[in-house]
Design a protein around this motif. Structure first.
Motif, PDB file in Angstrom:
ATOM      1  N   VAL A 133     179.355  63.316  -8.850  1.00 13.39           N
ATOM      2  CA  VAL A 133     179.643  64.729  -8.619  1.00 13.39           C
ATOM      3  C   VAL A 133     179.628  65.503  -9.932  1.00 13.39           C
ATOM      4  CG1 VAL A 133     181.225  66.385  -7.576  1.00 13.39           C
ATOM      5  CG2 VAL A 133     181.048  64.080  -6.623  1.00 13.39           C
ATOM      6  N   ALA A 134     180.235  64.919 -10.977  1.00  9.62           N
ATOM      7  CA  ALA A 134     180.238  65.594 -12.280  1.00  9.62           C
ATOM      8  C   ALA A 134     178.809  65.835 -12.765  1.00  9.62           C
ATOM      9  CB  ALA A 134     181.007  64.756 -13.305  1.00  9.62           C
ATOM     10  N   GLY A 135     177.938  64.820 -12.605  1.00  6.36           N
ATOM     11  CA  GLY A 135     176.547  64.976 -12.995  1.00  6.36           C
ATOM     12  C   GLY A 135     175.837  66.024 -12.172  1.00  6.36           C
ATOM     13  N   GLU A 136     176.130  66.078 -10.878  1.00  5.65           N
ATOM     14  CA  GLU A 136     175.482  67.070 -10.016  1.00  5.65           C
ATOM     15  C   GLU A 136     175.967  68.489 -10.325  1.00  5.65           C
ATOM     16  OE1 GLU A 136     175.738  66.089  -5.901  1.00  5.65           O
ATOM     17  OE2 GLU A 136     174.697  64.168  -6.132  1.00  5.65           O
ATOM     18  N   VAL A 137     177.243  68.633 -10.656  1.00  2.00           N
ATOM     19  CA  VAL A 137     177.750  69.948 -11.063  1.00  2.00           C
ATOM     20  C   VAL A 137     176.983  70.428 -12.290  1.00  2.00           C
ATOM     21  CG1 VAL A 137     179.725  71.152 -12.076  1.00  2.00           C
ATOM     22  CG2 VAL A 137     180.049  69.708 -10.065  1.00  2.00           C
ATOM     23  N   MET A 138     176.884  69.564 -13.294  1.00  2.00           N
ATOM     24  CA  MET A 138     176.147  69.907 -14.514  1.00  2.00           C
ATOM     25  C   MET A 138     174.688  70.200 -14.197  1.00  2.00           C
ATOM     26  SD  MET A 138     175.589  67.454 -17.845  1.00  2.00           S
ATOM     27  CE  MET A 138     174.190  67.686 -18.949  1.00  2.00           C
ATOM     28  N   SER A 139     174.049  69.309 -13.461  1.00  2.00           N
ATOM     29  CA  SER A 139     172.618  69.440 -13.184  1.00  2.00           C
ATOM     30  C   SER A 139     172.295  70.721 -12.433  1.00  2.00           C
ATOM     31  CB  SER A 139     172.134  68.234 -12.369  1.00  2.00           C
ATOM     32  OG  SER A 139     170.792  68.410 -11.956  1.00  2.00           O
ATOM     33  N   ASN A 140     173.041  71.011 -11.381  1.00  2.00           N
ATOM     34  CA  ASN A 140     172.689  72.155 -10.545  1.00  2.00           C
ATOM     35  C   ASN A 140     172.991  73.488 -11.219  1.00  2.00           C
ATOM     36  OD1 ASN A 140     171.617  71.324  -7.761  1.00  2.00           O
ATOM     37  ND2 ASN A 140     173.272  69.870  -8.131  1.00  2.00           N
ATOM     38  N   LEU A 141     174.014  73.536 -12.050  1.00  2.00           N
ATOM     39  CA  LEU A 141     174.247  74.763 -12.818  1.00  2.00           C
ATOM     40  C   LEU A 141     173.113  74.984 -13.817  1.00  2.00           C
ATOM     41  CD1 LEU A 141     178.101  74.577 -13.416  1.00  2.00           C
ATOM     42  CD2 LEU A 141     176.875  76.231 -11.993  1.00  2.00           C
ATOM     43  N   ILE A 142     172.601  73.901 -14.409  1.00  2.00           N
ATOM     44  CA  ILE A 142     171.473  74.028 -15.329  1.00  2.00           C
ATOM     45  C   ILE A 142     170.200  74.414 -14.572  1.00  2.00           C
ATOM     46  CG2 ILE A 142     169.942  72.732 -16.868  1.00  2.00           C
ATOM     47  CD1 ILE A 142     172.402  71.076 -17.704  1.00  2.00           C
ATOM     48  N   LEU A 143     169.935  73.737 -13.465  1.00  2.00           N
ATOM     49  CA  LEU A 143     168.709  74.001 -12.711  1.00  2.00           C
ATOM     50  C   LEU A 143     168.651  75.430 -12.179  1.00  2.00           C
ATOM     51  CD1 LEU A 143     168.297  70.723 -10.609  1.00  2.00           C
ATOM     52  CD2 LEU A 143     166.875  71.453 -12.516  1.00  2.00           C
ATOM     53  N   HIS A 144     169.784  75.968 -11.767  1.00  2.00           N
ATOM     54  CA  HIS A 144     169.786  77.318 -11.206  1.00  2.00           C
ATOM     55  C   HIS A 144     169.857  78.396 -12.283  1.00  2.00           C
ATOM     56  CE1 HIS A 144     170.519  75.072  -7.483  1.00  2.00           C
ATOM     57  NE2 HIS A 144     170.031  76.129  -6.873  1.00  2.00           N
ATOM     58  N   HIS A 145     170.207  78.020 -13.492  1.00  2.00           N
ATOM     59  CA  HIS A 145     169.944  78.851 -14.670  1.00  2.00           C
ATOM     60  C   HIS A 145     170.465  80.283 -14.489  1.00  2.00           C
ATOM     61  CE1 HIS A 145     167.769  79.227 -18.444  1.00  2.00           C
ATOM     62  NE2 HIS A 145     167.182  80.335 -18.043  1.00  2.00           N
ATOM     63  N   SER A 146     171.762  80.418 -14.235  1.00  2.00           N
ATOM     64  CA  SER A 146     172.310  81.749 -13.931  1.00  2.00           C
ATOM     65  C   SER A 146     172.576  82.592 -15.174  1.00  2.00           C
ATOM     66  CB  SER A 146     173.604  81.609 -13.128  1.00  2.00           C
ATOM     67  OG  SER A 146     174.618  80.989 -13.911  1.00  2.00           O
ATOM     68  N   LEU A 147     172.822  81.930 -16.316  1.00  2.00           N
ATOM     69  CA  LEU A 147     173.170  82.654 -17.542  1.00  2.00           C
ATOM     70  C   LEU A 147     171.922  83.011 -18.357  1.00  2.00           C
ATOM     71  CD1 LEU A 147     176.249  80.562 -18.754  1.00  2.00           C
ATOM     72  CD2 LEU A 147     176.287  82.803 -17.643  1.00  2.00           C
ATOM     73  N   PRO A 148     172.031  84.009 -19.242  1.00  2.00           N
ATOM     74  CA  PRO A 148     170.887  84.375 -20.075  1.00  2.00           C
ATOM     75  C   PRO A 148     170.624  83.405 -21.215  1.00  2.00           C
ATOM     76  CG  PRO A 148     172.746  85.814 -20.538  1.00  2.00           C
ATOM     77  CD  PRO A 148     173.134  84.994 -19.352  1.00  2.00           C
TER      78      PRO A 148
END
Length: 295
Positions: A133-148
């Motif tokens: 879950v920790a890896g998926e939290v990290m991965s999906n926040l990176i993949l969806h790239h919400s920040l500038p």
């Protein structure tokens, strides 16, 4: 000698590779199809090739960040509560990262897109083993790239917060950019993450330039992608799914490394906190945290 093509234009890093051809005449119609500004480069290999780059957004200085609470509230009002909490914390992390680094070294590459945070949270296997879950939290926040910018650094911070929501006494191994530890094991994970993300979004383009005889694609910061190491021959929708899965596996490996380096193997087989527990920790467990210490 390897034939290298730049993914980002070498003089304008907000321009990225869109089309390639053995003839510049083939790219002229493409220029008229694109909405943004374009730049054309000819690469003088034994058999020359030509690459058309398109500008995505204007790059801004980090000093232009002005995420006040009213501004942020206006943009996240339609998000569910968990999305709002994560959005606020991500922005605080971004501001801390900018504060620690020199503003002229920190660039903004896109607009803040808080709606992508909800999508990221929806793709996490809540209730699975903690490192997954920790890896998926990290991965999906990176993949969806919400920040500038700083999506990898803030993704690592969110991985840390997720583990802390299981055990607030967890001591995160040092991941600061300015020390040898970062170069030894954190930076290689981030570099490989960026390779996977770039291939995920560009497999068709990369397949085309590979057929033109190119061996390597080089991103900004000197990150090279050896095309022969990746399966490019698939539909772009399949690539999005395939490489998202590989990216999640990669970030899960990072979570395992974090726990092992912290001598917390006891957490490897335990179930991770629920989404509700994680959100509650983000909202109430970090109130007096100085996020600058994380960068």
């Amino acid at each position: 000698m390897a034939r290298v093509v730049h993914y980002h234009h070498p003089q304008a890093e907000n321009f990225s590779l869109k089309y390639s051809s053995a003839s510049p005449a083939d790219l002229l119609p493409r220029q008229t199809e694109l909405d943004g500004a374009t730049k054309l480069i000819g690469y003088p290999f034994d058999t020359p090739i030509y690459v058309l780059y398109e500008g995505d957004t204007e790059i801004e200085d980090a000093g232009d960040i002005d995420f006040d609470r009213e501004w942020l509230s206006d943009r996240i009002t339609e998000l569910p509560r968990e999305g709002q909490v994560v959005a606020f914390r991500l922005v605080e992390l971004l501001e801390a990262a900018v504060d620690v680094r020199e503003e002229d070294e920190f660039r903004l590459y896109k607009e803040f897109e808080p709606q992508k945070i909800r999508q990221a949270l929806d793709h996490v296997s809540w209730g699975a083993a903690l490192p997954q879950v920790a890896g998926e939290v990290m991965s999906n926040l990176i993949l969806h790239h919400s920040l500038p910018n700083a999506n990898h650094r803030t993704g690592i911070a969110m991985l840390q917060f997720y583990i802390e929501s299981k055990d607030p006494e967890f001591n995160m191994p040092r991941t600061h950019v300015d020390d040898a530890t970062w170069r030894e094991w954190v930076d290689p994970y981030i570099v490989e993450s960026k390779r996977l993300i770039t291939v995920r979004r560009n497999n068709v383009r990369f397949k085309q330039i590979q057929e033109l005889g190119v061996d390597l694609v080089e991103r900004k910061d000197g990150i090279q992608i050896r095309l022969a190491e990746f399966d490019l021959d698939m539909h772009w929708r399949e690539a999005l799914s395939t490489y998202a899965g590989r990216h999640e596996e990669h970030c899960t490996e990072f979570a395992h490394s974090v726990l092992e380096r912290a001598d917390r193997e006891d957490l490897l087989s335990q179930a991770g906190p629920t989404k509700q527990d994680f959100i509650e920790y983000l909202e109430t467990g970090l109130v007096e945290r100085d996020f600058r210490e994380m960068f």
